[in-house]
Design a protein around this motif. Structure first.
Motif, PDB file in Angstrom:
ATOM      1  N   ILE A 162     -89.273 -32.316 -20.358  1.00 36.51           N
ATOM      2  CA  ILE A 162     -87.985 -32.687 -20.951  1.00 36.51           C
ATOM      3  C   ILE A 162     -87.745 -34.183 -20.800  1.00 36.51           C
ATOM      4  CG2 ILE A 162     -85.477 -32.496 -20.662  1.00 36.51           C
ATOM      5  CD1 ILE A 162     -85.857 -29.534 -20.109  1.00 36.51           C
ATOM      6  N   PHE A 163     -87.992 -34.713 -19.614  1.00 33.69           N
ATOM      7  CA  PHE A 163     -87.737 -36.135 -19.389  1.00 33.69           C
ATOM      8  C   PHE A 163     -88.752 -37.008 -20.124  1.00 33.69           C
ATOM      9  CE2 PHE A 163     -85.195 -34.380 -15.956  1.00 33.69           C
ATOM     10  CZ  PHE A 163     -84.063 -35.186 -16.023  1.00 33.69           C
ATOM     11  N   LEU A 168     -80.467 -33.544 -19.295  1.00 32.61           N
ATOM     12  CA  LEU A 168     -80.770 -34.974 -19.352  1.00 32.61           C
ATOM     13  C   LEU A 168     -79.642 -35.852 -18.808  1.00 32.61           C
ATOM     14  CD1 LEU A 168     -82.690 -35.260 -22.732  1.00 32.61           C
ATOM     15  CD2 LEU A 168     -83.600 -35.594 -20.430  1.00 32.61           C
ATOM     16  N   ASN A 216     -80.892 -37.373 -13.540  1.00 36.22           N
ATOM     17  CA  ASN A 216     -82.078 -38.219 -13.537  1.00 36.22           C
ATOM     18  C   ASN A 216     -83.132 -37.553 -12.666  1.00 36.22           C
ATOM     19  OD1 ASN A 216     -81.539 -38.917 -10.782  1.00 36.22           O
ATOM     20  ND2 ASN A 216     -80.077 -40.461 -11.481  1.00 36.22           N
ATOM     21  N   GLN A 244     -89.872 -36.474 -23.084  1.00 39.14           N
ATOM     22  CA  GLN A 244     -89.471 -36.534 -24.486  1.00 39.14           C
ATOM     23  C   GLN A 244     -88.003 -36.959 -24.664  1.00 39.14           C
ATOM     24  OE1 GLN A 244     -90.713 -32.512 -25.795  1.00 39.14           O
ATOM     25  NE2 GLN A 244     -92.291 -33.537 -26.983  1.00 39.14           N
ATOM     26  N   LYS A 245     -87.446 -37.547 -23.640  1.00 40.11           N
ATOM     27  CA  LYS A 245     -86.020 -37.856 -23.641  1.00 40.11           C
ATOM     28  C   LYS A 245     -85.576 -38.645 -24.866  1.00 40.11           C
ATOM     29  CE  LYS A 245     -82.335 -39.790 -20.746  1.00 40.11           C
ATOM     30  NZ  LYS A 245     -81.984 -40.340 -19.406  1.00 40.11           N
ATOM     31  N   GLU A 246     -86.360 -39.648 -25.263  1.00 41.35           N
ATOM     32  CA  GLU A 246     -85.938 -40.508 -26.379  1.00 41.35           C
ATOM     33  C   GLU A 246     -85.917 -39.778 -27.726  1.00 41.35           C
ATOM     34  OE1 GLU A 246     -88.876 -43.462 -27.930  1.00 41.35           O
ATOM     35  OE2 GLU A 246     -90.055 -42.828 -26.169  1.00 41.35           O
TER      36      GLU A 246
END
Length: 597
Positions: A143-144, A116, A119, A146-148
């Protein structure tokens, strides 16, 4: 007195070929040690994951090798334990494998946070420099997405470290329910003593002698009632575990956290509850027809499983059941049928109940193993349908792993029940189409209606129960055994209507449902059934390309989000239509039954 056989007393022809995974314990130990060695290699990537594209690809491939090997290690140990839950050696093997997986989670906790740091533009550049990364495109996109909800490396390591403890409620429930709990002996319709077991309970509920049904019903639930505070404590701990994880990962509810894993909107869950609640009148009518057909002054919960049509003895031996199932699946054509027949003949299935054997039926395996099936087969119509159901799961697994790379070889829980239920729908259609006896046709129609009752209505009631108990706990309310029982009893009253007597014993049913430890799992039975009814109708109507599209769905694994995979097969579960259509069909079938009674 009919006693349950020991494992060694079961004919090897009716046992799964689990030794095809590991010939002996020594081979298992070799893979166990191999995983430990690979973990050491994984540590070397820490701080170097995104140094260059080759490092990232090397890490992802090593991660897959570790996952693939430890999956074999854990699955073998757990399935050996499931053969006989009293076997201390495989309890130990399972514990060791579980601890190893927790260790992997701890060591690999650096991976996602490091990825992460890139970008999406960086990822595109990496894939251009090393096209091997294209295989992981969907994985990286996820993955990106669910980043938060992904934490720092140290926090992820802490979360991974408590994994063993987090499995405690489910493991404790399983040991209490399967190994330690012992049910009473009752007298069957012939006056002979028979011990109640998990595997025998539903056949006893189908018994034509009402006294047997009532005795079995009361004896089983009174046994759970004797341990009600223990079961309540275990379930409470599991709920709090789910809420803990949702808060730590910054979700607004445990339900949202559970569904987001597969990118499913909470609206899908709410749509299901709304559709079913809007159609409870159809279930109430069905209960009234059942009461009338059985000629009962009043109807109890122990009257729900016995066939409406009297004096039809469906004693189906296992070998006969296999042949009927294959005939029922014939609309799926040659490719599917040849593989299914191979599965029946090559050690996929562990057929009969033995003392200590885990009570549920399931399909399970790994990328490298056969897609095994665990049964506790009794010679009933329901158990024949269980064969079709679990074979659906195993065929889905077979097609997925033979058409997808390891990373996408699994499939999400959301689509897991589609293949199994398509099999059941095709089988019941075969039974109805090929039976000339009108009484047997009515019998099969009743069975199909029971599938609707058990899979849409009952599982949705379970889903509503799960939502209520999690929401109450999230609000800070305390849930005792009495509170669980009151909630559960009131839901039964709402779902089954005024015609049925709300037996006090049914209030304890929540204590025996293993799926309440699977974190908002059961709603997917109902959504899956609805999707399956839709797809099976296309197949049965010989719609052009229907079988081919369905097989492509089975082969897709987790290469896309489950909602999208289903859309490609031709069904959109973001709308209420599939559930509404299924319940419309249920209502029509209830009306048909009423005319035949």
């Amino acid at each position: 007195m009919s006693k349950v056989k020991l494992r060694d007393e079961i004919d090897s022809n009716f046992k799964w070929d689990i030794e095809s995974m590991y010939k002996n314990d020594e081979d298992w130990e070799k893979d166990f040690k191999k995983v430990k060695s690979l973990i050491g290699e994984l540590k070397l990537f820490k701080g170097n994951v995104i140094k260059n594209p080759d490092n990232l690809l090397g890490l992802l491939r090593l991660k897959d090798e570790i996952s693939r090997t430890v999956s074999n290690v854990y699955t073998f140990a757990k399935m050996k334990q499931d053969e006989d839950t009293n076997n201390a050696k495989y309890q130990e093997f399972t514990d060791r494998a579980t601890t190893l997986m927790v260790n992997i989670g701890e060591v690999s906790s650096f991976i996602v946070p490091e990825i992460l740091e890139l970008n999406k533009e960086d990822i595109l550049l990496f894939k251009k420099k090393n096209p091997g990364l294209n295989e992981y495109s969907h994985y990286l996109d996820e993955i990106f997405r669910q980043k938060e909800h992904i934490l720092s490396e140290k926090e992820e390591a802490i979360i991974a470290g408590v994994g063993d403890i987090a499995n405690g409620p489910e493991n404790t429930f399983s040991m209490l329910n399967n190994a330690d709990l012992e049910f009473p002996v009752i007298k069957d319709e012939n006056g002979e003593e028979i011990q109640i077991t998990h595997g025998r309970f539903i056949p006893l509920m189908e018994n034509k002698d009402r006294r047997v049904r009532e005795d079995a019903f009361k004896a089983l639930y009174e046994t759970y009632g004797n341990y009600k505070n223990t079961f309540a404590s275990i379930l409470n701990t599991n709920i709090k575990k789910n809420i803990f994880y949702s808060k730590v990962r910054r979700y607004n509810s445990s339900l949202n956290a559970a569904l987001d894993e597969d990118n499913i909107s909470v609206k899908v869950y709410d749509n299901l509850l709304e559709s079913v609640n809007d159609n409870l009148d159809k279930m109430h009518k069905y209960i009234e027809i059942r009461k009338r057909a059985l000629d009962l002054g009043d109807i109890h919960f122990y009257d729900l499983y016995t066939p409406i049509v009297k004096e039809i003895d469906m004693d189906i031996e296992y070998e006969e059941a296999k042949e009927i199932v294959l005939k029922g699946l014939s609309p799926l054509k040659r490719e599917y049928l040849e593989i299914a027949k191979k599965g029946f003949d090559s050690g996929w299935i562990d057929v009969y109940e033995n003392k200590g054997k885990r009570s549920v039926a399931y399909s399970w395996g790994t990328y490298d193993s056969k897609p095994f099936i665990l049964l506790n087969y009794q010679n009933t119509l329901d158990n024949m349908f269980t064969i079709a159901h679990e074979m659906g799961h195993s065929m889905h697994s077979y097609f997925s792993k033979n058409n997808q790379p390891y990373i996408y070889s699994g499939y999400s829980i959301f689509v897991a029940e589609v293949a199994s239920t398509v099999n059941e729908a095709l089988l019941i259609n075969y039974m109805l189409e090929n039976e000339v006896d009108p009484r047997k046709k009515l019998y099969f129609l009743n069975h199909f209606l029971e599938q609707f009752r058990g899979t849409i209505y009952r599982q949705t009631m379970f889903a509503e129960f799960e939502k209520i108990i999690h929401e109450k706990t999230e609000k800070g309310e305390s849930l005792t055994a009495e509170a669980f029982s009151n909630i559960y009893k009131n839901l039964n009253r709402k779902y089954y209507g005024e015609e049925i007597v709300i037996d006090e014993e049914i209030a304890m049913e929540w204590a025996r449902i293993p799926h309440f430890y699977y974190n908002f799992y059961v709603y997917q039975y109902a959504t899956g059934f609805s999707a399956a009814v839709y797809l099976s109708q296309k197949i049965l109507n010989n719609e052009e390309g229907a079988v081919e599209k369905y097989l492509e769905f089975l082969k897709s694994g987790s290469s896309d989000y489950p909602i999208e995979v289903l859309k490609k097969a031709g069904v959109d579960m973001t709308t209420k239509k599939p559930v509404d259509d299924a319940l419309k069909l249920f209502g029509e079938l209830v009306d048909k039954m009423e005319r035949l009674i």
